[in-house]
Scaffold this motif. Structure first.
Motif, PDB file in Angstrom:
ATOM      1  N   HIS A 100     -51.854 -64.682   2.408  1.00 40.71           N
ATOM      2  CA  HIS A 100     -50.424 -64.587   2.105  1.00 40.71           C
ATOM      3  C   HIS A 100     -50.085 -65.121   0.720  1.00 40.71           C
ATOM      4  CE1 HIS A 100     -49.066 -62.742   5.732  1.00 40.71           C
ATOM      5  NE2 HIS A 100     -49.865 -63.528   6.415  1.00 40.71           N
ATOM      6  N   SER A 101     -51.095 -65.309  -0.094  1.00 41.81           N
ATOM      7  CA  SER A 101     -50.871 -65.685  -1.492  1.00 41.81           C
ATOM      8  C   SER A 101     -51.641 -64.706  -2.387  1.00 41.81           C
ATOM      9  CB  SER A 101     -51.268 -67.145  -1.738  1.00 41.81           C
ATOM     10  OG  SER A 101     -52.630 -67.376  -1.413  1.00 41.81           O
ATOM     11  N   ALA A 102     -52.887 -64.970  -2.641  1.00 41.84           N
ATOM     12  CA  ALA A 102     -53.662 -64.134  -3.561  1.00 41.84           C
ATOM     13  C   ALA A 102     -53.810 -62.703  -3.063  1.00 41.84           C
ATOM     14  CB  ALA A 102     -55.033 -64.757  -3.804  1.00 41.84           C
ATOM     15  N   TYR A 103     -54.169 -62.524  -1.794  1.00 41.05           N
ATOM     16  CA  TYR A 103     -54.318 -61.170  -1.251  1.00 41.05           C
ATOM     17  C   TYR A 103     -52.974 -60.431  -1.298  1.00 41.05           C
ATOM     18  CZ  TYR A 103     -55.401 -57.443   2.135  1.00 41.05           C
ATOM     19  OH  TYR A 103     -55.577 -56.232   2.759  1.00 41.05           O
ATOM     20  N   ALA A 104     -51.884 -61.139  -1.031  1.00 42.55           N
ATOM     21  CA  ALA A 104     -50.558 -60.513  -1.102  1.00 42.55           C
ATOM     22  C   ALA A 104     -50.266 -60.007  -2.508  1.00 42.55           C
ATOM     23  CB  ALA A 104     -49.483 -61.502  -0.657  1.00 42.55           C
TER      24      ALA A 104
ATOM     25  N   LEU B 144     -49.707 -72.347  -5.755  1.00 40.25           N
ATOM     26  CA  LEU B 144     -50.836 -73.123  -6.281  1.00 40.25           C
ATOM     27  C   LEU B 144     -50.801 -74.554  -5.757  1.00 40.25           C
ATOM     28  CD1 LEU B 144     -50.983 -71.748  -9.933  1.00 40.25           C
ATOM     29  CD2 LEU B 144     -52.734 -71.472  -8.146  1.00 40.25           C
ATOM     30  N   GLN B 145     -49.616 -75.129  -5.658  1.00 40.43           N
ATOM     31  CA  GLN B 145     -49.482 -76.474  -5.093  1.00 40.43           C
ATOM     32  C   GLN B 145     -49.967 -76.483  -3.652  1.00 40.43           C
ATOM     33  OE1 GLN B 145     -45.577 -78.205  -5.587  1.00 40.43           O
ATOM     34  NE2 GLN B 145     -45.888 -79.670  -3.936  1.00 40.43           N
ATOM     35  N   SER B 146     -49.537 -75.504  -2.871  1.00 39.73           N
ATOM     36  CA  SER B 146     -49.928 -75.444  -1.464  1.00 39.73           C
ATOM     37  C   SER B 146     -51.425 -75.179  -1.310  1.00 39.73           C
ATOM     38  CB  SER B 146     -49.123 -74.355  -0.744  1.00 39.73           C
ATOM     39  OG  SER B 146     -49.424 -74.362   0.623  1.00 39.73           O
ATOM     40  N   LEU B 147     -51.971 -74.288  -2.104  1.00 37.37           N
ATOM     41  CA  LEU B 147     -53.413 -74.021  -2.011  1.00 37.37           C
ATOM     42  C   LEU B 147     -54.236 -75.210  -2.495  1.00 37.37           C
ATOM     43  CD1 LEU B 147     -53.699 -70.274  -3.066  1.00 37.37           C
ATOM     44  CD2 LEU B 147     -54.028 -71.249  -0.788  1.00 37.37           C
TER      45      LEU B 147
ATOM     46  N   MET C 180     -66.382 -69.349   9.548  1.00 36.57           N
ATOM     47  CA  MET C 180     -66.425 -70.561  10.379  1.00 36.57           C
ATOM     48  C   MET C 180     -67.285 -71.637   9.727  1.00 36.57           C
ATOM     49  SD  MET C 180     -64.320 -70.114  12.843  1.00 36.57           S
ATOM     50  CE  MET C 180     -64.712 -71.382  14.040  1.00 36.57           C
ATOM     51  N   LYS C 181     -67.316 -71.623   8.398  1.00 38.39           N
ATOM     52  CA  LYS C 181     -68.039 -72.632   7.624  1.00 38.39           C
ATOM     53  C   LYS C 181     -67.089 -73.191   6.566  1.00 38.39           C
ATOM     54  CE  LYS C 181     -72.165 -71.951   9.418  1.00 38.39           C
ATOM     55  NZ  LYS C 181     -72.748 -72.951  10.275  1.00 38.39           N
ATOM     56  N   PHE C 182     -67.111 -74.509   6.416  1.00 39.73           N
ATOM     57  CA  PHE C 182     -66.261 -75.136   5.399  1.00 39.73           C
ATOM     58  C   PHE C 182     -66.543 -74.574   4.015  1.00 39.73           C
ATOM     59  CE2 PHE C 182     -65.827 -78.587   8.603  1.00 39.73           C
ATOM     60  CZ  PHE C 182     -64.453 -78.673   8.615  1.00 39.73           C
ATOM     61  N   ALA C 183     -67.805 -74.381   3.673  1.00 35.31           N
ATOM     62  CA  ALA C 183     -68.163 -73.894   2.342  1.00 35.31           C
ATOM     63  C   ALA C 183     -67.566 -72.514   2.069  1.00 35.31           C
ATOM     64  CB  ALA C 183     -69.680 -73.868   2.182  1.00 35.31           C
ATOM     65  N   GLU C 184     -67.596 -71.641   3.067  1.00 33.07           N
ATOM     66  CA  GLU C 184     -67.038 -70.297   2.884  1.00 33.07           C
ATOM     67  C   GLU C 184     -65.518 -70.342   2.752  1.00 33.07           C
ATOM     68  OE1 GLU C 184     -68.526 -68.220   6.288  1.00 33.07           O
ATOM     69  OE2 GLU C 184     -70.549 -68.042   5.452  1.00 33.07           O
ATOM     70  N   LEU C 185     -64.883 -71.175   3.548  1.00 31.75           N
ATOM     71  CA  LEU C 185     -63.428 -71.319   3.440  1.00 31.75           C
ATOM     72  C   LEU C 185     -63.040 -71.926   2.096  1.00 31.75           C
ATOM     73  CD1 LEU C 185     -62.714 -72.537   7.064  1.00 31.75           C
ATOM     74  CD2 LEU C 185     -61.906 -70.386   6.054  1.00 31.75           C
ATOM     75  N   ARG C 186     -63.813 -72.924   1.662  1.00 33.03           N
ATOM     76  CA  ARG C 186     -63.543 -73.555   0.367  1.00 33.03           C
ATOM     77  C   ARG C 186     -63.651 -72.521  -0.756  1.00 33.03           C
ATOM     78  NH1 ARG C 186     -67.007 -77.033   0.955  1.00 33.03           N
ATOM     79  NH2 ARG C 186     -65.703 -78.613   1.902  1.00 33.03           N
ATOM     80  N   ALA C 187     -64.685 -71.688  -0.723  1.00 34.39           N
ATOM     81  CA  ALA C 187     -64.861 -70.648  -1.744  1.00 34.39           C
ATOM     82  C   ALA C 187     -63.687 -69.671  -1.723  1.00 34.39           C
ATOM     83  CB  ALA C 187     -66.182 -69.920  -1.534  1.00 34.39           C
ATOM     84  N   MET C 188     -63.211 -69.334  -0.523  1.00 28.43           N
ATOM     85  CA  MET C 188     -62.080 -68.422  -0.389  1.00 28.43           C
ATOM     86  C   MET C 188     -60.816 -69.024  -1.014  1.00 28.43           C
ATOM     87  SD  MET C 188     -60.567 -66.825   3.152  1.00 28.43           S
ATOM     88  CE  MET C 188     -62.075 -65.924   3.484  1.00 28.43           C
ATOM     89  N   VAL C 189     -60.573 -70.290  -0.753  1.00 31.53           N
ATOM     90  CA  VAL C 189     -59.393 -70.956  -1.317  1.00 31.53           C
ATOM     91  C   VAL C 189     -59.515 -71.043  -2.839  1.00 31.53           C
ATOM     92  CG1 VAL C 189     -58.084 -73.123  -1.415  1.00 31.53           C
ATOM     93  CG2 VAL C 189     -58.812 -72.199   0.801  1.00 31.53           C
ATOM     94  N   GLN C 190     -60.682 -71.389  -3.333  1.00 36.25           N
ATOM     95  CA  GLN C 190     -60.873 -71.479  -4.785  1.00 36.25           C
ATOM     96  C   GLN C 190     -60.693 -70.115  -5.459  1.00 36.25           C
ATOM     97  OE1 GLN C 190     -60.838 -74.236  -6.530  1.00 36.25           O
ATOM     98  NE2 GLN C 190     -60.696 -75.313  -4.585  1.00 36.25           N
ATOM     99  N   GLU C 191     -61.165 -69.069  -4.803  1.00 37.09           N
ATOM    100  CA  GLU C 191     -60.972 -67.718  -5.345  1.00 37.09           C
ATOM    101  C   GLU C 191     -59.485 -67.366  -5.372  1.00 37.09           C
ATOM    102  OE1 GLU C 191     -62.071 -63.099  -4.273  1.00 37.09           O
ATOM    103  OE2 GLU C 191     -63.384 -64.677  -3.520  1.00 37.09           O
ATOM    104  N   ALA C 192     -58.761 -67.726  -4.321  1.00 36.54           N
ATOM    105  CA  ALA C 192     -57.319 -67.466  -4.286  1.00 36.54           C
ATOM    106  C   ALA C 192     -56.604 -68.217  -5.410  1.00 36.54           C
ATOM    107  CB  ALA C 192     -56.742 -67.859  -2.927  1.00 36.54           C
TER     108      ALA C 192
ATOM    109  N   GLY D 215     -57.886 -69.085  -8.257  1.00 34.50           N
ATOM    110  CA  GLY D 215     -58.224 -68.368  -9.492  1.00 34.50           C
ATOM    111  C   GLY D 215     -57.406 -67.102  -9.666  1.00 34.50           C
ATOM    112  N   THR D 216     -57.218 -66.362  -8.592  1.00 34.14           N
ATOM    113  CA  THR D 216     -56.423 -65.131  -8.649  1.00 34.14           C
ATOM    114  C   THR D 216     -54.991 -65.441  -9.042  1.00 34.14           C
ATOM    115  OG1 THR D 216     -57.804 -63.999  -7.020  1.00 34.14           O
ATOM    116  CG2 THR D 216     -55.550 -63.186  -7.276  1.00 34.14           C
ATOM    117  N   LEU D 217     -54.404 -66.454  -8.409  1.00 31.78           N
ATOM    118  CA  LEU D 217     -53.014 -66.797  -8.705  1.00 31.78           C
ATOM    119  C   LEU D 217     -52.846 -67.339 -10.121  1.00 31.78           C
ATOM    120  CD1 LEU D 217     -51.848 -68.446  -5.375  1.00 31.78           C
ATOM    121  CD2 LEU D 217     -51.444 -66.110  -6.173  1.00 31.78           C
TER     122      LEU D 217
END
Length: 175
Positions: free
Chosen positions: A63-67, A14-17, A85-97, A99-101
């Motif tokens: 290697h965090s949430a998906y793992a 969570l710190q790293s994400l 290849m969009k910041f918004a999509e990557l940001r959503a992916m990180v936020q979802e990860a 949330g999962t963790l």
């Protein structure tokens, strides 16, 4: 007091994400100020034979949430879809990860820690682990490798960053 698997990985991830999310925000702002397109910065690589910045951010999630999700099933196969290849999509992916963790409980990880876990890639690569060993010796170093590589790509492109930007918010003693 023994260290649980949850305590050994989830707070660090969570710190790293969290640091990764801040890097994304700063990279988006900085690249605009530096006159770089979204594609130019997200497509940047440290070396020709390495994958681009967008992939590094995606791999932090893989290697965090998906793992964790794959540990529930006992089998991890790397995702081979092109990264967003969009910041918004990557940001959503990180936020979802994140949330999962955040939703993972210590008991859940303790209950599956000794289960069999297989990593496979293609037809020929197959590694057998326990869930605990997979998370600690495979996913954990991969998460930090991809987080460091994302940081390094941004530094290489000229983005002003410090070590603290990579480390994120340390869990200091309260009170």
């Amino acid at each position: 007091m023994p260290l649980t698997l949850h305590a050994a990985i989830i707070p660090n991830w969570l710190q790293s994400l969290g640091a990764t999310a801040r890097l994304l925000d700063r990279a988006e702002q900085w690249s605009g100020e530096a006159g770089m397109s979204e594609g130019e910065i997200l497509g940047a690589r440290l070396a020709d034979d390495m994958l681009p910045l967008a992939y590094q951010f995606t791999s932090c999630c893989n290697h965090s949430a998906y793992a964790i999700e794959r540990c529930r099933e006992g089998h991890f196969t790397p995702q081979t879809n092109p990264p967003p290849m969009k910041f918004a999509e990557l940001r959503a992916m990180v936020q979802e990860a994140i949330g999962t963790l955040t939703a993972v409980t210590p008991q859940e990880l303790e209950d599956i820690a000794g289960n069999d876990m297989i990593f496979s890639f293609g037809e020929t690569m197959r590694l057998e682990f326990t869930v605990q060993d997979f998370l600690l010796s495979f996913s954990n170093p991969n998460l930090f490798f991809h987080a460091a590589t994302a940081y390094d790509i941004l530094r290489m492109k000229g983005m002003p960053l410090s070590k603290r930007d990579f480390m994120g918010a340390a869990r200091v003693k309260q009170g």
